[in-house]
Design a protein around this motif. Structure first.
Motif: not given
Length: 87
Positions: A1, A7, A17-18, A20-24
């Motif tokens: 985390m 960002t 990386a953040l 993509t894929d609803d990572r935030t």
């Protein structure tokens, strides 16, 4: 985390990386009362005057990481003044 205000300050690979894929998760700023409760729980809120409490709320802009930094800077400033008074 990872907790950050933005960002944009992170290295490019981490930013990529953040994205993509609803990572935030974006959270709204803390309300003034929440900022003051954090300050009280951390200790400094107990000895701040009303005007100082208002400035703390304004300086943090409702961000807990900024609040932590603001409190740390305040402690350093306070210690610096104490040392100056006794030298």
């Amino acid at each position: 985390m990872l907790g950050t205000q933005t960002t944009g300050i992170l290295p490019r690979p981490i930013r990529d990386a953040l994205i993509t894929d609803d990572r935030t998760v974006e959270l709204p700023p803390l309300a003034p009362g929440e900022v003051l409760r954090l300050a009280d729980a951390a200790g400094p809120g107990e000895w701040l005057l009303p005007g100082q409490r208002e400035r703390l709320v304004a300086a943090s802009e409702g961000h807990p990481l900024a609040l932590t930094r603001t409190q740390a800077i305040g402690r350093v400033d306070h210690c610096t003044r104490l040392v100056a008074m006794h030298t």
